[in-house]
Every structure is written in C-alpha cells, then in structure tokens.
Design a protein around this motif. Structure first.
Motif, PDB file in Angstrom:
ATOM      1  N   UNK A  97       0.991  -0.903   0.030  1.00  0.00           N
ATOM      2  CA  UNK A  97       0.068   0.107  -0.054  1.00  0.00           C
ATOM      3  C   UNK A  97       0.807   1.323   0.061  1.00  0.00           C
ATOM      4  N   UNK A  98       0.722   2.092  -0.991  1.00  0.00           N
ATOM      5  CA  UNK A  98       1.702   3.329  -1.244  1.00  0.00           C
ATOM      6  C   UNK A  98       1.247   4.384   0.213  1.00  0.00           C
ATOM      7  N   UNK A  99       2.291   4.942   0.658  1.00  0.00           N
ATOM      8  CA  UNK A  99       2.173   5.933   1.620  1.00  0.00           C
ATOM      9  C   UNK A  99       1.226   6.929   1.406  1.00  0.00           C
ATOM     10  N   UNK A 100       0.601   7.449   2.396  1.00  0.00           N
ATOM     11  CA  UNK A 100      -0.375   8.645   2.182  1.00  0.00           C
ATOM     12  C   UNK A 100       0.453   9.977   1.793  1.00  0.00           C
ATOM     13  N   UNK A 101      -0.233  10.652   0.874  1.00  0.00           N
ATOM     14  CA  UNK A 101       0.416  11.983   0.148  1.00  0.00           C
ATOM     15  C   UNK A 101      -0.109  13.080   0.850  1.00  0.00           C
ATOM     16  N   UNK A 102       0.136  13.392   2.409  1.00  0.00           N
ATOM     17  CA  UNK A 102      -0.558  14.253   2.932  1.00  0.00           C
ATOM     18  C   UNK A 102       0.229  15.536   2.811  1.00  0.00           C
ATOM     19  N   UNK A 103       1.485  15.453   2.327  1.00  0.00           N
ATOM     20  CA  UNK A 103       2.333  16.885   2.002  1.00  0.00           C
ATOM     21  C   UNK A 103       2.109  17.412   0.430  1.00  0.00           C
ATOM     22  N   UNK A 104       1.243  16.530  -0.251  1.00  0.00           N
ATOM     23  CA  UNK A 104       0.791  17.070  -1.447  1.00  0.00           C
ATOM     24  C   UNK A 104       0.497  18.376  -1.595  1.00  0.00           C
ATOM     25  N   UNK A 105       1.077  19.208  -2.387  1.00  0.00           N
ATOM     26  CA  UNK A 105       0.915  20.520  -2.561  1.00  0.00           C
ATOM     27  C   UNK A 105       1.736  21.600  -1.626  1.00  0.00           C
ATOM     28  N   UNK A 106       2.435  20.793  -0.819  1.00  0.00           N
ATOM     29  CA  UNK A 106       3.241  21.631   0.214  1.00  0.00           C
ATOM     30  C   UNK A 106       4.694  21.623  -0.382  1.00  0.00           C
ATOM     31  N   UNK A 107       5.232  22.761  -0.105  1.00  0.00           N
ATOM     32  CA  UNK A 107       6.846  22.962  -0.367  1.00  0.00           C
ATOM     33  C   UNK A 107       7.528  23.189   0.772  1.00  0.00           C
ATOM     34  N   UNK A 108       8.730  22.331   1.249  1.00  0.00           N
ATOM     35  CA  UNK A 108       9.394  22.913   2.370  1.00  0.00           C
ATOM     36  C   UNK A 108      11.013  23.092   1.923  1.00  0.00           C
ATOM     37  N   UNK A 109      11.570  23.987   2.804  1.00  0.00           N
ATOM     38  CA  UNK A 109      12.809  24.328   2.776  1.00  0.00           C
ATOM     39  C   UNK A 109      13.434  23.911   4.074  1.00  0.00           C
ATOM     40  N   UNK A 110      14.602  23.438   4.124  1.00  0.00           N
ATOM     41  CA  UNK A 110      15.226  23.050   5.294  1.00  0.00           C
ATOM     42  C   UNK A 110      16.513  23.806   5.521  1.00  0.00           C
ATOM     43  N   UNK A 111      16.801  24.076   6.804  1.00  0.00           N
ATOM     44  CA  UNK A 111      17.808  25.084   7.229  1.00  0.00           C
ATOM     45  C   UNK A 111      18.336  24.785   8.931  1.00  0.00           C
ATOM     46  N   UNK A 112      19.830  24.457   8.968  1.00  0.00           N
ATOM     47  CA  UNK A 112      20.086  24.063  10.277  1.00  0.00           C
ATOM     48  C   UNK A 112      20.410  22.822  10.402  1.00  0.00           C
ATOM     49  N   UNK A 113      21.020  22.484  11.664  1.00  0.00           N
ATOM     50  CA  UNK A 113      21.423  21.203  11.939  1.00  0.00           C
ATOM     51  C   UNK A 113      20.586  20.366  12.687  1.00  0.00           C
ATOM     52  N   UNK A 114      19.979  19.372  12.151  1.00  0.00           N
ATOM     53  CA  UNK A 114      18.965  18.654  13.068  1.00  0.00           C
ATOM     54  C   UNK A 114      19.468  17.385  13.710  1.00  0.00           C
ATOM     55  N   UNK A 115      18.524  16.722  14.285  1.00  0.00           N
ATOM     56  CA  UNK A 115      18.772  15.285  15.074  1.00  0.00           C
ATOM     57  C   UNK A 115      19.060  14.318  13.780  1.00  0.00           C
ATOM     58  N   UNK A 116      18.682  14.481  12.598  1.00  0.00           N
ATOM     59  CA  UNK A 116      18.715  13.577  11.483  1.00  0.00           C
ATOM     60  C   UNK A 116      19.049  14.293  10.151  1.00  0.00           C
ATOM     61  N   UNK A 117      19.888  13.784   9.066  1.00  0.00           N
ATOM     62  CA  UNK A 117      20.413  14.469   8.286  1.00  0.00           C
ATOM     63  C   UNK A 117      19.085  15.208   7.516  1.00  0.00           C
ATOM     64  N   UNK A 118      19.519  16.218   6.580  1.00  0.00           N
ATOM     65  CA  UNK A 118      18.611  16.955   5.884  1.00  0.00           C
ATOM     66  C   UNK A 118      18.176  15.948   4.643  1.00  0.00           C
ATOM     67  N   UNK A 119      18.915  15.195   4.217  1.00  0.00           N
ATOM     68  CA  UNK A 119      18.601  14.099   3.158  1.00  0.00           C
ATOM     69  C   UNK A 119      17.601  13.343   3.685  1.00  0.00           C
ATOM     70  N   UNK A 120      17.679  12.700   4.968  1.00  0.00           N
ATOM     71  CA  UNK A 120      16.499  11.867   5.319  1.00  0.00           C
ATOM     72  C   UNK A 120      15.382  12.668   5.326  1.00  0.00           C
ATOM     73  N   UNK A 121      15.307  13.825   5.877  1.00  0.00           N
ATOM     74  CA  UNK A 121      14.121  14.568   5.835  1.00  0.00           C
ATOM     75  C   UNK A 121      13.496  14.948   4.543  1.00  0.00           C
ATOM     76  N   UNK A 122      14.572  15.259   3.501  1.00  0.00           N
ATOM     77  CA  UNK A 122      13.920  15.359   2.246  1.00  0.00           C
ATOM     78  C   UNK A 122      13.277  14.094   1.563  1.00  0.00           C
ATOM     79  N   UNK A 123      13.894  13.167   1.813  1.00  0.00           N
ATOM     80  CA  UNK A 123      13.447  11.733   1.272  1.00  0.00           C
ATOM     81  C   UNK A 123      11.868  11.319   2.200  1.00  0.00           C
ATOM     82  N   UNK A 124      11.925  11.903   3.366  1.00  0.00           N
ATOM     83  CA  UNK A 124      10.523  11.781   4.001  1.00  0.00           C
ATOM     84  C   UNK A 124       9.260  12.628   3.421  1.00  0.00           C
ATOM     85  N   UNK A 125       9.934  13.848   3.192  1.00  0.00           N
ATOM     86  CA  UNK A 125       8.826  14.789   2.546  1.00  0.00           C
ATOM     87  C   UNK A 125       8.297  14.208   1.093  1.00  0.00           C
TER      88      UNK A 125
END
Length: 406
Positions: A1-29
C-alpha cells in the motif's frame, strides 16, 4: 500500500543542523507527496529549522521572515507522519523577532449557564430506574475491578441536542518550568449485572504507577455519580456532564485530555519504536542508538500521542519520573534531559524501515544546566490532594437532568 500523500501541494525548505540528516528529511517529505526547495522562494510553505538557526538569522531564515513563511521545528514533520495528515503548524512554530504576529486565538465558548433554582425541585430517585449501559474500555488496572465491572456510558440530550457521555476521564497537570507533570484518571463503573456501582480514581506523577482509590460499591448509581462529579470539579474547576459546554482551563487545575480525539484515525495509527542516542561511553556501552526498555517505550508512545493528538494542550515538553531520576522529554526538539545532571540525549521515534537504523544524529545537543530534582516523594493521599470546594448545585443538577432527558 503506497504511503499517504498528505504533504501533496506543500513545499518545504530546510535550514540548520537537525537530529537527522537533511537528506533523510528530504526523502521523508517526498515520500509523502511534498516538494523540497533549496531556497525560500515564494512557493515554499514552510521552512523547517532550529532555534539556533533562527537566532543566527541565516540567509534562509531571513528570507522566511521577509516573506512571512512559517518557520517550524523538525518535530512538525514527525508528527505529521505519525498522524498521517498535515497538522496545524502552530504548536511547532518558532517565534521570530519582527515576524508576523500570530492570529488571536478564537474566544473560548462560555460554559453552559446554570439552571434556574426551580429545577432543583425534582423527585428523589427519578433517574435510578434508567437502564445502565457500559462501554468496552479498559478499567483502571489497580482498582481490582477489571473483569467485574465496566465503564458507564449514557445517552444525554438537551432540547434538540443529543450526545453520548462516557464516564471515563483522563486529566493532566503539566508545567515543565516548575517541574510539575501529573495525571489524574477517573471512571464510573457498573458491575456486570448492573447491581453495584463504583467511582475509581488513579493519580500520580507522570511515569510512575501512582495510587488508586475506589469509592463504593453503591447500590444507587447516583451516589457514585455524585462522587465522580465532586472529584472532577475539584480537579478541573469545571462541571462534569454539561452537554455543549466548553472546558475552561483554570490556573493550577488539571486539564482534560479528550479520549475521543483522533479516534477516527485510530486504525491508521502505527506503533513507533523509541530509541535514545548514547553519544558517550557509559557503563561499558558503546556509542550508538539504544532501545528504551519495554515499559519506558510504552510510556513514551502514550505521551507522544497525547502531544500529537492534542496540540491545544501544548504537551510538547513532559517531565517523566522514574524511581530515582526525572527526565524532561522534549517532543518538538526530540531530546531528553536528565534534570539532575543536565545530560541531554537525542531521541527518535520511527516505524521500522523509515530511517537508517545506525545513522547517528546530525547534531548532539549541548548539555543543560544541572537542576534540582522535582519532589520525588509519593503523591499525597486523595483527600490531601483535593482542596475543599463548594458544589454549584444549579449546574450539577442541570447536568443530571440532561442525563435523565437522554
């Protein structure tokens, strides 16, 4: 079952040092239908950042301020994924100097007006003849009544308005600045044959087993209801059972955790796995991620859902007690702090397969200033914990009559 696209239509930018890598969050989004921008353009809906990054007023932060783009902590992404929908970002928004002012919260509704004094004149025992119905809800374990009794549920009405009243309440008193975090749970119970009734209370410091007190058995359900209402009023300052009334928070009183919040999505909820990152060697343990023990993980999951399901209660920071220590758990920053030593560790919640199991945090948080532990002695007895308070007979009887009309 494909993941829900609840971020559809939303655009994010990332800035700063997170607890996870920015790449991991980009893939999640992207996995959930969103887009990621390398800069804060007019198309960006949210800038995910950190408090340190905002204080430094980096280029992306400055652009977001200028455009009025909301700046949110990384916990916003995790909560959206947990609830499988785009949440209100207000709880996670980082306040910025000179930023767009928050809109004023909608005025709280007033509690239902007290009933006229004439309504007090009613026949004794009029409600006793109503058949008692119960609901399949877990009975307070330490009450000793599990398997012998069940939680009472009633249909109530007021004019053309109808509803259901479940006598099962979860309350929380949370003030991290004072090191205060307590729970108070209450239930009205009926025996399986409907002949006996109890009012059960379970209270304590968050993280500990706490204490239980049971009033009853009563032959008349109204006697048990009276105890329940009195305790509820003492703890919250509100009247129990008024149809259409709005819960009004009172300083120093417990707040109501609505148990039906998020119930419609309960089937979609996935249990998470909780880990903390050991960034220094302790007791011979190697540096790396470690699972919480079973009991602690179950508590973390419960507190997480209280936070995720009830953004209005602002339960992003909890003070969780163990037998010897107390920890401040920050769900928006995703770290835990040993209050006594100030040691701060990164934590994470994930569903298997969503993150790289061995990937270290991108940033190790600075330790906090060591503080004094909250009072670790047992909670006072139920009678000591309750201050005397006069009942409002008009309001209490108005609530009783709504039950009778139902």
């Amino acid at each position: 079952m494909p993941p829900k696209a609840f971020f559809k239509g939303q655009c994010f930018a990332l800035s700063g040092k997170f607890t996870q890598t920015q790449k991991a969050y980009e893939e999640l989004i992207k996995k959930h239908g969103g887009e990621v921008s390398s800069t804060v353009s007019a198309a960006v809906n949210f800038l995910v950042s950190t408090d340190d990054d905002v204080k430094a007023n980096t280029q992306k932060v400055a652009l977001a301020k200028g455009r009025g783009t909301p700046i949110v902590r990384e916990g916003f992404l995790g909560c959206c994924v947990t609830q499988k929908k785009l949440l209100d970002h207000g709880t996670f928004q980082i306040k910025v100097a000179g930023g767009v002012k928050k809109r004023k919260a909608a005025a709280k509704g007033e509690a239902a007006k007290p009933a006229p004094a004439a309504k007090r004149a009613k026949k004794a025992g009029a409600a006793s003849s109503k058949p008692v119905t119960t609901v399949d809800s877990p009975v307070i374990a330490k009450s000793g009544l599990a398997g012998k009794a069940a939680v009472v549920q009633e249909d109530v009405s007021k004019g053309f308005v109808k509803g259901s009243l479940t006598w099962d309440v979860e309350l929380v008193l949370n003030d991290p600045a004072k090191g205060t975090d307590k729970y108070y749970n209450m239930q009205l119970l009926a025996s399986t044959d409907g002949s006996e009734f109890w009012a059960a209370q379970h209270w304590g410091k968050t993280g500990l087993d706490g204490r239980v007190h049971v009033d009853g058995p009563f032959a008349d359900i109204n006697a048990a209801k009276k105890v329940f209402r009195r305790k509820y009023r003492q703890k919250t300052g509100n009247v129990w059972g008024q149809l259409g009334a709005t819960f009004v928070e009172a300083p120093g009183k417990y707040r109501l955790v609505a148990k039906d919040a998020g119930a419609a999505d309960a089937a979609d909820k996935t249990d998470g796995r909780w880990q903390y990152y050991l960034h220094n060697k302790v007791d011979g343990k190697e540096i790396g991620w470690y699972d919480y023990d079973e009991a602690a993980a179950a508590n973390m999951e419960k507190y997480w859902w209280q936070f995720a399901d009830h953004p209005d209660l602002k339960l992003g920071v909890r003070v969780v007690h163990t037998t010897y220590f107390a920890y401040e758990i920050n769900f928006t920053e995703l770290w835990q702090t040993n209050i006594k030593t100030g040691t701060r560790r990164v934590i994470r919640r994930f569903v298997e397969g969503e993150v790289e199991p061995d990937a270290p945090p991108h940033k190790i948080p600075e330790p906090a200033k060591p503080g004094s532990l909250p009072d670790m002695k047992d909670e006072p007895s139920d009678d000591e914990d309750c201050e005397p308070e006069e009942d409002d007979e008009d309001e209490e009887e108005d609530a009783e009559e709504e039950e009778e009309e139902g």
